[in-house]
Design a protein around this motif. Structure first.
Motif, PDB file in Angstrom:
ATOM      1  N   LEU A   1       2.579  -4.164 -12.468  1.00  0.00           N
ATOM      2  CA  LEU A   1       2.563  -5.595 -12.728  1.00  0.00           C
ATOM      3  C   LEU A   1       2.787  -6.378 -11.439  1.00  0.00           C
ATOM      4  N   ALA A   2       3.642  -5.856 -10.562  1.00  0.00           N
ATOM      5  CA  ALA A   2       3.877  -6.527  -9.280  1.00  0.00           C
ATOM      6  C   ALA A   2       2.588  -6.601  -8.459  1.00  0.00           C
TER       7      ALA A   2
ATOM      8  N   GLU B   1       3.069 -11.028  -0.500  1.00  0.00           N
ATOM      9  CA  GLU B   1       3.413  -9.926   0.406  1.00  0.00           C
ATOM     10  C   GLU B   1       4.596  -9.119  -0.131  1.00  0.00           C
ATOM     11  N   ASN B   2       5.632  -9.799  -0.614  1.00  0.00           N
ATOM     12  CA  ASN B   2       6.812  -9.092  -1.123  1.00  0.00           C
ATOM     13  C   ASN B   2       6.521  -8.384  -2.451  1.00  0.00           C
ATOM     14  N   LEU B   3       5.656  -8.968  -3.277  1.00  0.00           N
ATOM     15  CA  LEU B   3       5.261  -8.289  -4.504  1.00  0.00           C
ATOM     16  C   LEU B   3       4.500  -7.001  -4.200  1.00  0.00           C
ATOM     17  N   ARG B   4       3.672  -7.022  -3.146  1.00  0.00           N
ATOM     18  CA  ARG B   4       2.975  -5.788  -2.765  1.00  0.00           C
ATOM     19  C   ARG B   4       3.955  -4.741  -2.241  1.00  0.00           C
ATOM     20  N   ALA B   5       5.076  -5.191  -1.657  1.00  0.00           N
ATOM     21  CA  ALA B   5       6.110  -4.238  -1.237  1.00  0.00           C
ATOM     22  C   ALA B   5       6.735  -3.552  -2.437  1.00  0.00           C
ATOM     23  N   VAL B   6       6.911  -4.279  -3.549  1.00  0.00           N
ATOM     24  CA  VAL B   6       7.391  -3.659  -4.787  1.00  0.00           C
ATOM     25  C   VAL B   6       6.370  -2.648  -5.284  1.00  0.00           C
ATOM     26  N   ALA B   7       5.089  -3.057  -5.312  1.00  0.00           N
ATOM     27  CA  ALA B   7       4.042  -2.173  -5.818  1.00  0.00           C
ATOM     28  C   ALA B   7       3.954  -0.890  -5.004  1.00  0.00           C
ATOM     29  N   ALA B   8       4.202  -0.986  -3.684  1.00  0.00           N
ATOM     30  CA  ALA B   8       4.107   0.185  -2.815  1.00  0.00           C
ATOM     31  C   ALA B   8       5.373   1.027  -2.814  1.00  0.00           C
ATOM     32  N   GLY B   9       6.439   0.565  -3.493  1.00  0.00           N
ATOM     33  CA  GLY B   9       7.677   1.332  -3.552  1.00  0.00           C
ATOM     34  C   GLY B   9       8.641   1.035  -2.431  1.00  0.00           C
TER      35      GLY B   9
END
Length: 775
Positions: free
Chosen positions: A88-89, A135-143
Motif C-alpha cells: 500500500l505504501a 520518497e519516504n513512502l517508497r522507503a517503507v515499500a523497500a523495507g
C-alpha cells in the motif's frame, strides 16, 4: 467518462433499446453535462427479490483559497499484515507523486489518515511536500523504514511529542495514541487514494477420504499429564497495556512491579488495556462461583480489542505432581477449560496458568509476569503450571484398560439419563452382560416414546424408571433408597444425564442458559459419585466429552466444555480403592448422542461398537480417561430417535430423506443449524436473520447446504422471508407436509459430485468470477 460494460459483444436481442431512451455502453463514453449537473441511476437486484435503486448527482464545485502554510505532513499506512502495508505504501507513493498542488496533497494526507480503517500493522512517514512524502513512502515499500504492530507500543511519552518526525517514529513502534483528525489541514476533503491490496489467496476446504481402523483394534486412550519445560532465561521487553483483575492486594502490588520490569503499563480501566490478567480469587477449601466467573469472562472478552490477549491464573486447578489429587478443585479446572474454549471461539490469544498455592505472592508475581511476556512475544495460546520454581506444560501418557469387571445379576445398577441415546445403549449392554435389575433416572416424565423404550427393555430385565433431577441430592437419595429396598445393594452408577445448548458464543449466552447444561454435570455428577461411595458401589462412571479437554471442541459450546471439564477433574479427585470413579472423555459417537463442533467431530469419532468396548474396558480404570477417536469412515447416521443431527464426516455426501407428513420440525431445525454453521460458522439461535448480513451469494450457499441436508428443493426466497431460524424450519416443514403441488418442478438434480442445480448455477460466480481474496 462512463466505462464500457465488460464482456458485452452485442445487446440482448429481446430488448428493443432503439425504442427507448436507453442504450448499452459497449465502449468508453464521454459524459457531458448538457446544461446541468451529471446525474446517474444505480440499480441492484438481489436473487431473493430485494431491489434497490438510487439516484446520485455530482457534488457542486467548491472554491478553495490558498492552502494554509504547513511545515510538514504526516501520513499513516495501515494493513492486516506487513506485506499489505508495504504494498500500500508503494501505491500511495505513486499517487503522491502525481499530486496537483498543495490542496491535493492535503486531501491525500487527510484521506490516508482518517478515511481508512486502522488495522493490525501500521507505519507512518512525514514530509514537507508531496515529493518528499512519496520518497519516504517508497522507503517503507523497500523495507528501509519499519512497520509496527498496532497496540504494541508504549503509552504516551511524557512530555508528548509535538513534531511530525517524532510522531512518525512513535507510530512505527506500534503507538496508537495519535489524534489523526487533528492533523488534517482545515478544509481538507476525501479524495481518490489507492485502495487496499487484498491478498489474492484461495481458501478451499478439501475433504479427504478416510478409513476407519479395524474393529478388533482397541481404541486409543490416554491421560492428561504434565512435563517440565523452561521459560526463556533472559527476560525480554514486552511492552503493552495490562489490566489486572486481582483481588489479593499483595499479589496486585508485586505483579504491578514485575510487569513494569518488562516495560508493560498497568492500566486503570478496561478500555485502555490490550491484555487482561485475571487471577481466580476463590478462597482455599471452597469451590468457585461459576456464575460470577461466567459473567466476568464474558464481559472481559467483549471489552478486549480484536488482537487482545487474556491470561487467566488460579490455584488447585490441575494435578501436576503426585499427591495433589485431594486438593484438586473441579470447579477451578472447569474454569480453566472454559477460558481456553471461549478464547478459541473468539480467536483471542490466551494463557492459562496453574499457580503453586504454597508460593508467596512475590514468587507468583514473577511467574505471571514471565508468562505474560511469553504470551506477548510468542502470540500463541498456551497452558502452563508452576510448582516450586519449575514450569510444566501439558502432555499425555497412554493408559491401559483397568481390571476386568463382571456385571452381577444380584443387586442393581443405576443409570441417570438412561433413556437418552447413549444411556439407552449402555443399559442394553449392561443387560447383555448379565444385569437383571436396573434403575433409570431422568428429569422428564415418561412420554409415549420413552414408555415404548422402557417396555422394550423390561422384556429383558427388571427395569424401573423414576423422574428425578440429579442436581437435587435428597431426591436422588430417595430414589436410591426405594431401589435399595427393592433389589438390595447398589452395584454401580452410570451418570449420563446432560444436555447441550444451540451453538453460540459465550459472549452472547447468559449464565441462566448455560446453567441448564452445567448443573447436571457439576452438581449432578457430584451427587452421583457421593451416592455410589456412600453405598459402597463397585464403580461410578461419568460420561464426559473431549470438549472438556480440547478447546477447539468447545467453540460455540463453552458451557458444555466447562461442564465436562468439571466431570474429568471430579473423577481425578474422587477415585479411590473403595469405589472406582472414572470419567470418560468421549469423542463423537457416530450417529448417537450430542454433537460438538462439526469440524472437530469429523476428526474425533468412534463408532458405537468401539465406544461400548472402551466403556467396559475402562469401567474400573479410575480418574479421567481421554478417548480421542479418529476420523469416521462413513457419514454419521441420523435416526429418528437421535437427539441431534450431525455434520457428515470428511469425504462424504449424505442426503437425508425429506420429512414425511406430520413429522415435527426438530430435524429440520437441526438441518438449518448445520447449514448456517457450514456457511457462516455460527448458529443464529433466536437472532433475526436479517441482522446477519446475508447477501445473494450467501443465501444461495445456505439454500444449497439446506438442499444437501434436507434432500429436497429449497426456495432461496424462504431465507429472505423467514425472520428467524425456527421460522425458516417451520416454513420448510410446511412445504414438506405433502406431495409437491401441481406444476412444481422436479427434484433438484445433482451432478457426480453431489452438487445441486443451484450450486451448479452459482459455481462460476464463486470460482471464475473471483479469486477468493481475503485481507
Amino acid at each position: 467518462m462512463v466505462p464500457g460494460s465488460l464482456h458485452v459483444r452485442r445487446p440482448n436481442d429481446h430488448i428493443r433499446f432503439e425504442d427507448s431512451p436507453f442504450f448499452l455502453v459497449d465502449r468508453a463514453w464521454a459524459w457531458g453535462r448538457e446544461g446541468g449537473p451529471r446525474r446517474g441511476a444505480v440499480s441492484a437486484f438481489g436473487m431473493g427479490g430485494v431491489n434497490a435503486h438510487v439516484i446520485v448527482e455530482e457534488p457542486p464545485p467548491v472554491e478553495r483559497g490558498a492552502v494554509p502554510v504547513q511545515d510538514s505532513h504526516l501520513v499513516r499506512v495501515t494493513g492486516a499484515d506487513e506485506r499489505a502495508v508495504r504494498e500500500l505504501a508503494a501505491a500511495y507513493a505513486d499517487r503522491f507523486a502525481t499530486s496537483r498542488g498543495p490542496w491535493d496533497t492535503a486531501d491525500l494526507c487527510h484521506t490516508a489518515n482518517v478515511g481508512r480503517s486502522p488495522q493490525e500493522y501500521v507505519t507512518a512517514v512525514h514530509g514537507r511536500d508531496a515529493a518528499e512524502l512519496a520518497e519516504n513512502l517508497r522507503a517503507v515499500a523497500a523495507g528501509r523504514l519499519p512497520v509496527g504492530v498496532a497496540g504494541s507500543g508504549t503509552r504516551t511519552p511524557d512530555p508528548a511529542p509535538t513534531g511530525h518526525a517524532a510522531l512518525a517514529e512513535l507510530v512505527r513502534t506500534g503507538y496508537t495514541g495519535v489524534d489523526w483528525p487533528a492533523l488534517s489541514v482545515p478544509g481538507a476533503r476525501t479524495t481518490n487514494l489507492p485502495t487496499y491490496p487484498f491478498a489474492p489467496d484461495r481458501h478451499w476446504h478439501m475433504h479427504a477420504e478416510t478409513t476407519a481402523p479395524a474393529q478388533d483394534t482397541p481404541p486409543e486412550a490416554y491421560r492428561a499429564t504434565w512435563r517440565e519445560e523452561a521459560l526463556p532465561q533472559e527476560a525480554q521487553a514486552a511492552p503493552g497495556t495490562v489490566r489486572l483483575v486481582v483481588t489479593d492486594p499483595a499479589l496486585h502490588e508485586a505483579l504491578t512491579a514485575e510487569l513494569r520490569l518488562y516495560g508493560a503499563h498497568v492500566a486503570g480501566t478496561e478500555a485502555e488495556a490490550d491484555t487482561v490478567l485475571m487471577v481466580d480469587a476463590t478462597p482455599p477449601g471452597q469451590e468457585p462461583d461459576l456464575s460470577t466467573f461466567w459473567a466476568r469472562v464474558a464481559k472481559t472478552l467483549k471489552a478486549l480489542p480484536p488482537h487482545g490477549r487474556l491470561l487467566w491464573a488460579a490455584c488447585h486447578g490441575a494435578v501436576v505432581r503426585p499427591g495433589e489429587h485431594a486438593s484438586l478443585r473441579p470447579g477451578t479446572a472447569a474454569q480453566a477449560m472454559a477460558v481456553a474454549a471461549a478464547c478459541a471461539e473468539s480467536r483471542i490469544a490466551h494463557a492459562v496458568v496453574h499457580l503453586d498455592p504454597s508460593e508467596p505472592a512475590e514468587a507468583r508475581a514473577r511467574v505471571l509476569a514471565a508468562e505474560y511476556a511469553a504470551l506477548r512475544q510468542g502470540g500463541e495460546s498456551t497452558a502452563a503450571a508452576h510448582r516450586a520454581g519449575v514450569r510444566y506444560v501439558p502432555d499425555t501418557s497412554p493408559v491401559r484398560p483397568g481390571r476386568a469387571y463382571e456385571v452381577r445379576p444380584d443387586g442393581y445398577y443405576l443409570v441417570t439419563g438412561g433413556l437418552g441415546a447413549i444411556g439407552r445403549r449402555l443399559v442394553e449392554r449392561l443387560i447383555d452382560r448379565g444385569a437383571r435389575h436396573i434403575g433409570i433416572v431422568g428429569r422428564s416424565a415418561l412420554d409415549p416414546g420413552r414408555s415404548q423404550t422402557l417396555r422394550a427393555l423390561a422384556t429383558r430385565a427388571e427395569v424401573v424408571y423414576r423422574s428425578c433431577d440429579v442436581a437435587d441430592a435428597p431426591a436422588l437419595t430417595a430414589v436410591a433408597g426405594e431401589l435399595d429396598a427393592r433389589w438390595g445393594r447398589l452395584r454401580g452408577v452410570v451418570h449420563c444425564s446432560g444436555g447441550v445448548n444451540a451453538f453460540g458464543t459465550m459472549r452472547r449466552r447468559p449464565w441462566a442458559d448455560a446453567a441448564r447444561v452445567v448443573t447436571p454435570k457439576t452438581d449432578g455428577s457430584l451427587h452421583a459419585v457421593r451416592l455410589a461411595q456412600d453405598r459402597g458401589a463397585d464403580f461410578a462412571v461419568l460420561t464426559s466429552s473431549l470438549a472438556g479437554t480440547h478447546a477447539d471442541a468447545g467453540r460455540g459450546l463453552v458451557d458444555y466444555s466447562l461442564a465436562n471439564a468439571y466431570q474429568l477433574a471430579l473423577a481425578e479427585r474422587e477415585h479411590g480403592p473403595g469405589t472406582a470413579v472414572t470419567a470418560h472423555a468421549w469423542p463423537n459417537w457416530t450417529g448417537v448422542g450430542m454433537a460438538a463442533d462439526a469440524a472437530f467431530a469429523a476428526a474425533h469419532s468412534l463408532d458405537a461398537t468401539e465406544a461400548e468396548a472402551a466403556f467396559f474396558g475402562h469401567l474400573l480404570t479410575g480418574g479421567a480417561v481421554v478417548l480421542p477417536g479418529h476420523a469416521p469412515a462413513a457419514p454419521p447416521a441420523s435416526p429418528a430417535d437421535t437427539p441431534e443431527t450431525r455434520e457428515p464426516g470428511p469425504g462424504t455426501r449424505t442426503v437425508i430423506p425429506a420429512p414425511a407428513t406430520g413429522r415435527d420440525r426438530t430435524a429440520l431445525r437441526a438441518h438449518v443449524r448445520d447449514a448456517f454453521l457450514h456457511v457462516l460458522g455460527d448458529d443464529p439461535g433466536d437472532r433475526p436473520l436479517r441482522g446477519l448480513g446475508l447477501d445473494s451469494l450467501v443465501i444461495a450457499e445456505l439454500a444449497t447446504a439446506l438442499e444437501q441436508r434436507a434432500g429436497r428443493t429449497v426456495d432461496p426466497s424462504l431465507l429472505m422471508r423467514a425472520r428467524t431460524a425456527d421460522e425458516l424450519a417451520a416454513e420448510l416443514a410446511a412445504t414438506a407436509a405433502g406431495p409437491p403441488e401441481a406444476g412444481a418442478g422436479p427434484a433438484v438434480p445433482a451432478d457426480a459430485t453431489g452438487a445441486t442445480a443451484l450450486s451448479l448455477l452459482l459455481r462460476p460466480l464463486l470460482t471464475d468470477g473471483g479469486d477468493g481474496v481475503t485481507p
